[in-house]
Write a protein that holds these residues in place. Sequence first.
Motif, PDB file in Angstrom:
ATOM      1  N   ALA A  52      73.670  32.618 -31.063  1.00 13.62           N
ATOM      2  CA  ALA A  52      74.187  33.439 -29.975  1.00 13.62           C
ATOM      3  C   ALA A  52      75.297  32.704 -29.219  1.00 13.62           C
ATOM      4  O   ALA A  52      76.291  33.305 -28.811  1.00 13.62           O
ATOM      5  N   SER A  53      75.117  31.367 -29.065  1.00 18.93           N
ATOM      6  CA  SER A  53      76.135  30.568 -28.385  1.00 18.93           C
ATOM      7  C   SER A  53      77.448  30.622 -29.154  1.00 18.93           C
ATOM      8  O   SER A  53      78.520  30.756 -28.563  1.00 18.93           O
ATOM      9  N   ASP A  61      78.450  32.977 -30.961  1.00 19.59           N
ATOM     10  CA  ASP A  61      79.029  34.289 -30.721  1.00 19.59           C
ATOM     11  C   ASP A  61      79.513  34.465 -29.286  1.00 19.59           C
ATOM     12  O   ASP A  61      79.938  35.552 -28.915  1.00 19.59           O
ATOM     13  N   ALA A 104      77.654  34.135 -26.376  1.00 17.14           N
ATOM     14  CA  ALA A 104      76.741  34.745 -25.409  1.00 17.14           C
ATOM     15  C   ALA A 104      76.434  33.770 -24.277  1.00 17.14           C
ATOM     16  O   ALA A 104      76.240  32.582 -24.511  1.00 17.14           O
ATOM     17  N   ARG A 120      72.823  36.740 -21.067  1.00 17.47           N
ATOM     18  CA  ARG A 120      72.877  37.567 -22.276  1.00 17.47           C
ATOM     19  C   ARG A 120      71.800  37.124 -23.279  1.00 17.47           C
ATOM     20  O   ARG A 120      71.108  37.921 -23.873  1.00 17.47           O
ATOM     21  N   LYS A 121      71.672  35.791 -23.437  1.00 17.39           N
ATOM     22  CA  LYS A 121      70.662  35.256 -24.361  1.00 17.39           C
ATOM     23  C   LYS A 121      69.259  35.636 -23.900  1.00 17.39           C
ATOM     24  O   LYS A 121      68.402  35.978 -24.694  1.00 17.39           O
ATOM     25  N   SER A 138      68.841  39.395 -24.644  1.00 18.84           N
ATOM     26  CA  SER A 138      68.899  39.834 -26.038  1.00 18.84           C
ATOM     27  C   SER A 138      68.013  39.032 -26.975  1.00 18.84           C
ATOM     28  O   SER A 138      67.704  39.485 -28.073  1.00 18.84           O
TER      29      SER A 138
END
Lengths: 280, 314
Positions: free
Chosen positions: B208-209, B211, B213, B217-218, B221
């Motif tokens: 996620a990082s 991407d 985020a 957000r993490k 999601s």
Amino acid sequence: MKTKRRFKTFLYHFTVLLFGFFMLYPVLWMISSSVKPPAEIFQQAASLLPSAFHWDNYVEGWKGFGSVGFDQIFRNSLFVSSMNIIGALISSSFVAFGFARLKFPLKNVLFACLIGTLMLPMQITLIPQYILFNYFGWVNTFLPLIVPAFVGGTPFFIFLMVQFIRGIPRELDEAAVIDGCSTFGIFWRIIMPLCKPVLVTVTIFAFLWSWDDFFGGLIYLNDPSLYTVGLGLASFLDSTSASSWGPLLAMATLSLVPQFIVFLFFQKYLIQGIATTGIK
Amino acid sequence: MKPSETIRAEYPPNRKTSAKWRVWKQYLVGFAFISPWLVGFLGFVIGPMIASLYYSFTDFDMLTSPNWVGLDNYITMFTNDPRFRTSITVTLLFVFVSTPIKLAFALLIAMLFNNKRKGSGFYTTLFYIPSIIGGSVAVAVMWRQLFGGQGAINDILLFFGVEGKSWIASPDHALMVLILLVIWQFGSPMIIFLAGLRQIPEDLYEAASVDGAGKFRKFLSITIPLLTPVIFFNLIMQMIGAFLVFTQAFVTTQGGPLDRTLFYALYLYERAFTNYEMGYASAMAWTLLIVIAIVTGLLFYSSKKWVFYESEKG
């Protein structure tokens, strides 16, 4: 960069400790108030530092109320809790082994019943149980507080142990059978020694819960000489005027000492027990 | 598979005894092992449940033999007992206010401790202490004094220039004081959350990082969706626990002031063991069971929509 990280670490510990202080403040307050001179409990109520250590609260409190001293009350609680531990250990280990390893008709239905009782509020069985125990002549004895533990009264313990035993490889049992071991032998020589961690967890919770139990005593015990710590404190609260808050808080502090000791020594098992099964 | 076959599959056959007897013997041994629970279950759970259902349709008072009154107890409860309605209101308010706050706290603190920093194990232990002692009378006594007219809380408030009062004696605040007490004991759900958090694979966050985020957000999601089974479990357990609160209220407020903390369990106790209205109290117990069953049932039903089990992904 390095100072920034260090600052973040400092901020983290500072925040956590500050919050932790607020969390523990009530407990610290009770401990400190238990050694405050009586007037100070009300006048400098928020302070955590007594102006002088007033141990008399403990001496006064230990005398108890009426003719019942707190030594008697502690002995009662200790007896009830020990019996609850023994009952829980014996009944839950036998029953859990049965459910986890043996075969018999209706096993799945019965296990579903066991799981069902986990969520059953005790109010639903309370009144007939009271009538039954009254009929047996058990009211005003320790029996209603003890006997249920011996017949799997806390299904959580059985559930906990079933889960644990299921994790023990079946190959061990099979090897023992080939060596001519009986079913009881498998239970006693193979499974039980491997169950030590879960047995410790059961012991701790059986202790903590029975030590905390107030409701059972409230219903079944009328004679002050049979009172357990919860009842002792509650009736102390009723019978004392504002001036004896010191002794009351002293005894309340003492009543938490066994729980703290157990907690400090066995927190590893306790936290594992909760994390894996979600008790309490 | 027939029972005899399963047994043969597990244990090597012993030719000396007949197969049939071996099956029976195995069943007997099985029942012998579970017999302590079986006795308790039949004698202290099923038997009493049937009895309590029967009493709920009677006017049983422990002194005279019970008379069948049909649905009278239930009808009185809902139409002619204002205190019953009070106790339902108080309890529902308590359950639906304290549970979400307690769980939010538990999750927040668990996230704070879910790291490899020094001391997080120690902190977890520290924050769990209130839950260990939570149900005891000592804590209720302490709480009563802290929030009393001359209690420490008022001293602290005075320091900030706020005039205090006896919070536990105030009809508008007594319930809040008890809600605070149970929120304070967020230790058990915290530990369960912590165990859940530790099972979330690190690489999900790393991906996620990459991407781009952010932390929030993490959390939304990854953490929350993967934690839903644990949230659901905690929700059920804490809610049922909140429905049954007794000791804290009995010792701190005794249901008062003006019945503002008359929890259901407290009112049931009063009806049963002060007034000896065992029939009426039994009807109350069954109503409680039904209410809990409905609320849990609704939660289970709704869980299909929001609880996410990893095994269902594939």
